[in-house]
Write a protein that holds these residues in place. Structure first.
Motif, PDB file in Angstrom:
ATOM      1  N   ALA A 107       0.822  -1.211   0.000  1.00 32.09           N
ATOM      2  CA  ALA A 107       0.000   0.000   0.000  1.00 32.09           C
ATOM      3  C   ALA A 107       0.865   1.274   0.000  1.00 32.09           C
ATOM      4  N   VAL A 108       1.858   1.319   0.881  1.00 33.56           N
ATOM      5  CA  VAL A 108       2.663   2.543   0.973  1.00 33.56           C
ATOM      6  C   VAL A 108       3.503   2.742  -0.287  1.00 33.56           C
ATOM      7  N   LEU A 109       3.925   1.653  -0.929  1.00 33.67           N
ATOM      8  CA  LEU A 109       4.681   1.805  -2.172  1.00 33.67           C
ATOM      9  C   LEU A 109       3.790   2.365  -3.284  1.00 33.67           C
ATOM     10  N   GLY A 110       2.547   1.891  -3.341  1.00 32.48           N
ATOM     11  CA  GLY A 110       1.619   2.441  -4.331  1.00 32.48           C
ATOM     12  C   GLY A 110       1.284   3.889  -4.079  1.00 32.48           C
ATOM     13  N   VAL A 111       1.093   4.247  -2.804  1.00 30.91           N
ATOM     14  CA  VAL A 111       0.806   5.642  -2.471  1.00 30.91           C
ATOM     15  C   VAL A 111       2.023   6.521  -2.747  1.00 30.91           C
ATOM     16  N   ALA A 112       3.223   5.982  -2.531  1.00 34.40           N
ATOM     17  CA  ALA A 112       4.438   6.748  -2.841  1.00 34.40           C
ATOM     18  C   ALA A 112       4.517   7.054  -4.333  1.00 34.40           C
ATOM     19  N   GLY A 113       4.135   6.097  -5.166  1.00 33.48           N
ATOM     20  CA  GLY A 113       4.106   6.348  -6.610  1.00 33.48           C
ATOM     21  C   GLY A 113       3.087   7.399  -6.980  1.00 33.48           C
ATOM     22  N   THR A 114       1.915   7.373  -6.322  1.00 34.82           N
ATOM     23  CA  THR A 114       0.901   8.394  -6.572  1.00 34.82           C
ATOM     24  C   THR A 114       1.395   9.776  -6.134  1.00 34.82           C
ATOM     25  N   THR A 115       2.038   9.829  -4.993  1.00 38.12           N
ATOM     26  CA  THR A 115       2.582  11.101  -4.500  1.00 38.12           C
ATOM     27  C   THR A 115       3.614  11.662  -5.473  1.00 38.12           C
ATOM     28  N   PHE A 116       4.474  10.794  -5.967  1.00 38.14           N
ATOM     29  CA  PHE A 116       5.483  11.249  -6.919  1.00 38.14           C
ATOM     30  C   PHE A 116       4.830  11.753  -8.204  1.00 38.14           C
ATOM     31  N   SER A 117       3.768  11.090  -8.659  1.00 35.20           N
ATOM     32  CA  SER A 117       3.076  11.527  -9.877  1.00 35.20           C
ATOM     33  C   SER A 117       2.431  12.896  -9.675  1.00 35.20           C
ATOM     34  N   ILE A 118       1.818  13.104  -8.512  1.00 34.09           N
ATOM     35  CA  ILE A 118       1.217  14.405  -8.222  1.00 34.09           C
ATOM     36  C   ILE A 118       2.283  15.497  -8.200  1.00 34.09           C
ATOM     37  N   THR A 119       3.432  15.179  -7.608  1.00 27.46           N
ATOM     38  CA  THR A 119       4.513  16.159  -7.542  1.00 27.46           C
ATOM     39  C   THR A 119       4.998  16.536  -8.932  1.00 27.46           C
ATOM     40  N   ILE A 120       5.162  15.560  -9.808  1.00 29.60           N
ATOM     41  CA  ILE A 120       5.604  15.838 -11.172  1.00 29.60           C
ATOM     42  C   ILE A 120       4.580  16.702 -11.907  1.00 29.60           C
ATOM     43  N   ALA A 121       3.297  16.429 -11.700  1.00 24.03           N
ATOM     44  CA  ALA A 121       2.262  17.234 -12.352  1.00 24.03           C
ATOM     45  C   ALA A 121       2.293  18.675 -11.852  1.00 24.03           C
ATOM     46  N   PRO A 143       8.044  19.668   3.524  1.00 23.70           N
ATOM     47  CA  PRO A 143       6.902  18.753   3.722  1.00 23.70           C
ATOM     48  C   PRO A 143       6.738  17.737   2.595  1.00 23.70           C
ATOM     49  N   ASN A 144       6.935  18.164   1.340  1.00 25.20           N
ATOM     50  CA  ASN A 144       6.816  17.209   0.233  1.00 25.20           C
ATOM     51  C   ASN A 144       7.863  16.110   0.327  1.00 25.20           C
ATOM     52  N   GLN A 145       9.090  16.500   0.612  1.00 22.78           N
ATOM     53  CA  GLN A 145      10.145  15.509   0.723  1.00 22.78           C
ATOM     54  C   GLN A 145       9.910  14.573   1.909  1.00 22.78           C
ATOM     55  N   PHE A 146       9.430  15.128   3.007  1.00 25.18           N
ATOM     56  CA  PHE A 146       9.212  14.290   4.194  1.00 25.18           C
ATOM     57  C   PHE A 146       8.075  13.294   3.971  1.00 25.18           C
ATOM     58  N   VAL A 147       7.017  13.710   3.289  1.00 23.78           N
ATOM     59  CA  VAL A 147       5.899  12.797   3.013  1.00 23.78           C
ATOM     60  C   VAL A 147       6.374  11.632   2.141  1.00 23.78           C
ATOM     61  N   LEU A 148       7.086  11.942   1.070  1.00 21.15           N
ATOM     62  CA  LEU A 148       7.608  10.873   0.221  1.00 21.15           C
ATOM     63  C   LEU A 148       8.587   9.989   0.991  1.00 21.15           C
ATOM     64  N   GLY A 149       9.411  10.605   1.844  1.00 20.92           N
ATOM     65  CA  GLY A 149      10.351   9.831   2.641  1.00 20.92           C
ATOM     66  C   GLY A 149       9.658   8.924   3.636  1.00 20.92           C
ATOM     67  N   ALA A 150       8.554   9.391   4.218  1.00 20.18           N
ATOM     68  CA  ALA A 150       7.809   8.551   5.165  1.00 20.18           C
ATOM     69  C   ALA A 150       7.231   7.323   4.475  1.00 20.18           C
ATOM     70  N   PHE A 151       6.770   7.489   3.243  1.00 22.78           N
ATOM     71  CA  PHE A 151       6.195   6.348   2.515  1.00 22.78           C
ATOM     72  C   PHE A 151       7.261   5.299   2.192  1.00 22.78           C
ATOM     73  N   ILE A 152       8.342   5.715   1.586  1.00 23.29           N
ATOM     74  CA  ILE A 152       9.351   4.729   1.186  1.00 23.29           C
ATOM     75  C   ILE A 152      10.146   4.242   2.394  1.00 23.29           C
ATOM     76  N   CYS A 189       1.010   7.342   7.726  1.00 23.31           N
ATOM     77  CA  CYS A 189       1.137   7.568   6.289  1.00 23.31           C
ATOM     78  C   CYS A 189      -0.205   7.932   5.654  1.00 23.31           C
ATOM     79  N   ALA A 190      -1.277   7.339   6.144  1.00 25.38           N
ATOM     80  CA  ALA A 190      -2.606   7.698   5.626  1.00 25.38           C
ATOM     81  C   ALA A 190      -2.928   9.167   5.942  1.00 25.38           C
ATOM     82  N   LEU A 191      -2.604   9.586   7.165  1.00 25.10           N
ATOM     83  CA  LEU A 191      -2.824  10.990   7.518  1.00 25.10           C
ATOM     84  C   LEU A 191      -1.913  11.915   6.716  1.00 25.10           C
ATOM     85  N   LEU A 192      -0.675  11.478   6.477  1.00 26.36           N
ATOM     86  CA  LEU A 192       0.242  12.289   5.687  1.00 26.36           C
ATOM     87  C   LEU A 192      -0.239  12.443   4.243  1.00 26.36           C
ATOM     88  N   LEU A 193      -0.917  11.441   3.713  1.00 21.79           N
ATOM     89  CA  LEU A 193      -1.457  11.557   2.359  1.00 21.79           C
ATOM     90  C   LEU A 193      -2.499  12.664   2.280  1.00 21.79           C
TER      91      LEU A 193
END
Length: 539
Positions: A107-121, A143-152, A189-193
């Protein structure tokens, strides 16, 4: 050709001496580049690390890799009965633990990919709307870096814990504390999303981006400009070498490579000039682009009969015999100026102001056509420039003040009087900063009355921060340019008359000797006539 033994011995001796001098030169160069200006060098290194998108996520991954074996070790020595008494602790078997850890990792790996996609957009949209200069502000958003770091980081932690779950090990097969911590991290991680989505919605707003660029500019202004005038600064202005060093023997200075000037290490330059007995004048500023063929300054060699050279017998730390620049000089000078192939973040005030200028210029383009955003940029730039006008600018002259043992107040005063001019740098004036910020917006807003009137109001607001006559003349000069831009480019004569009237009132207000204690409010002739008519009717 024959070589006798004496010549062979002499060659070996010279070779041995040169080999001996290599470590000494390396140690001297290393200590100069490492210990001198160490805070500035460490700060530049830290800015480069923070400016990269991988630093904080990598730190979170390492934290997850370290937490997993730590909690697994604690699990082996922890009382299992005590764990079962904790209501939220995991107390299931190995199959349940393996299923939970597998679900969390996926789950967290999939959410990390979604977070990265949102960041790129968001980066793609920010690049087109605000300009590529602002991309670093999004990449360095903690905050963006920390959220992605928490997921991975949670993903790497879950993998290590999942590997340690053994089916047939009854005593230590299920690491209950480690699995419980993974469940807590999954909830976090759910709250961080949710926080990440809310943060990105605010981050792409123009007002938020402008405020961030303004805060960075104010931070850089506080770094360079002091809040009060120092006595030592006044003494520097009266130094005897300031008027005479241009007449000394000079050598042009060329950069070691092409690129943007990112940092000038003054302490290293001062140390270098003292060893060669001269003055270095740098005629470029941070943010300027230079090639390896540009003359960026001069080295002025102090005359042999200079007063500072005569004191070598009394104060050995004060002066050395002057010598011309050699290979070691140019090698060490290359380490005193940091050049980059691309313009990156530094403590450059112009770079920070240019970020807001670029937002305003893009907002005035036909494709975006958002003059209100340009007005907000003008107001933020006015706040930054007003701070600069009220504070003491950095001095261009930097001196070497010798330190002696057992210093007293008398010896300190004597050292200040015997200070030696070492480095002369180029410092932009308030006119330069106004020209690259508000002046650049004026050139693109020549056909927009709203922005031109905002620029006129900015001159009035900056007048409240004027501390001398030169700053006042600078504002009047910019006000005249605003008037001419509107007069030559506005479409209707009524718009031109409106701007001319406001500029005239602003000019009279700036020339008023008591203007800093009065309030300025522009009222057009038509608006004043309507107000008078309404008052007449009401009475």
């Amino acid at each position: 050709m024959t070589v006798n033994k004496d010549e062979t011995k002499s060659l070996w001796m010279r070779f041995f001496d040169r080999v001996q001098n290599i470590p000494k030169s390396f140690i001297q160069l290393w200590s100069l580049q490492t210990l001198t200006d160490l805070p500035d060098r460490l700060r530049n290194l830290w800015q480069q690390l923070i400016g990269s998108y991988w630093f904080i996520p990598t730190a979170c991954v390492l934290a997850g890799l370290l937490l997993a074996p730590l909690l697994l070790t604690i699990d082996q020595y922890f009382d299992r009965e005590a764990v079962r008494k904790i209501t939220f602790a995991f107390t299931g078997n190995d199959d349940a633990a393996r299923a939970i850890m597998t679900s969390i990792a996926g789950a967290v790996l999939g959410v990390a990919g979604t977070t990265f996609s949102i960041t790129i957009a968001v980066l793609s949209m920010a690049s087109s709307q605000f300009g590529p200069r602002l991309l670093r502000n999004f990449l360095t958003d903690t905050p963006n870096q920390f959220v992605l770091g928490a997921f991975i980081g949670t993903f790497s932690y879950s993998l290590l814990v999942l590997k340690s779950i053994h089916k047939y090990d009854v005593d230590f097969g299920v690491p209950q504390l480690a699995v419980t911590f993974a469940i807590i991290m999954a909830i976090i991680c759910a709250l961080l999303l949710v926080y990440f989505v809310q943060h990105m919605v605010h981050a792409i707003q123009a007002s938020h981006v402008i405020q961030g660029a303004s805060n960075e500019a104010i931070k850089n202004i506080h770094y360079w400009y002091s809040d009060r005038c120092e006595i030592q600064h006044q003494r520097d202005i009266e130094h005897q070498d300031l008027q005479t060093f241009h007449t000394w023997s000079s050598t042009p200075i060329y950069p070691s490579s092409s690129g943007y000037v990112q940092q000038i290490y003054l302490e290293s330059l001062i140390t270098l000039t003292q060893e060669y007995g001269g003055v270095v004048q740098i005629q470029v500023n941070t943010g300027d682009y230079v090639t390896n063929q540009n003359v960026i300054g001069y080295f002025y060699q102090r005359p042999a009969d200079h007063a500072s050279n005569q004191k070598i017998t009394d104060l050995p730390h004060l002066a050395v015999l002057p010598r011309a620049p050699d290979g070691e000089f140019w090698q060490r000078f290359a380490g005193c100026i940091r050049l980059e192939q691309r313009l990156s973040h530094s403590n450059d005030i112009s770079y920070s102001l240019s970020q807001m200028t670029e937002i305003a210029v893009r907002a005035l383009s036909p494709g975006i056509n958002d003059p209100k955003t340009a007005v907000n940029c003008v107001q933020s730039l006015t706040s930054c420039l007003s701070i600069m006008m009220r504070r003491q600018p950095p001095t261009s002259y930097h001196f070497h003040v010798p330190t002696q043992e057992n210093e007293t107040s008398e010896t300190i005063d004597q050292a200040q009087r015997l200070s030696i001019l070492a480095v002369v740098t180029y410092i932009p004036t308030i006119l330069d900063f106004i020209n690259i910020s508000l002046g650049e917006i004026r050139r693109y807003a020549a056909t927009d009355l709203m922005v031109l009137k905002a620029l006129c109001q900015a001159m009035v607001n900056l007048n409240y921060s004027c501390v001398n006559h030169a700053q006042q003349q600078t504002l009047l000069h910019e006000l005249e340019l605003i008037k001419r831009a509107g007069e030559e480019n506005l479409s209707y004569q009524e718009l031109v008359d409106d701007l001319m009237e406001m500029c005239q009132q602003a000019e009279q207000f700036i020339l008023d000797e008591d203007a800093q204690h009065k309030h300025f409010h522009y009222t057009s002739e038509f608006a004043a006539h309507i107000r008078q008519s309404l008052q007449t009717q009401s009475s």
